[in-house]
Design a protein around this motif. Sequence first.
Motif: not given
Length: 136
Positions: A1-16
């Motif tokens: 998993m690349n950096y942007d995908t990792f960050v996007d996944q956490v952003a979606q899961r935390t609604s931030t």
Amino acid sequence: MNYDTFVDQVAQRTSTSSQRAVELIEATLATLADRLTGGEVLDLAVQLPEPLRLPLRPTPATEAAERFGAGEFVARVALRAQIDESAARGVISAVFITIREAVTGGEFDELVVQLPRDYRDIVEPAMAPGATLRRR
């Protein structure tokens, strides 16, 4: 998993936002680095995108794992991320789920077995269906 995908996944899961997700990820990873042995931290770090390795960089002082329970883990993440403990629990679960998706070869399971049983509530949402947290 690349950096942007990792960050996007956490952003979606935390609604931030992505920027806030990076802060939440770093708070969780830095706390995880406190709790794991230096060797396990390095094993995890090599499987994560380069920008996420910095909070996991062990030092001679962090080679040995600090012994603290889930409540202290949540409190440390909350303090680092400047959020309340209830929100920190959701953040931790989101980051752990994303870590599990990002790493291979059983690395997540190796990480989990270093955590005592009282981590069950914050770790199990990230585990594969039907898996249970092994006692430590």
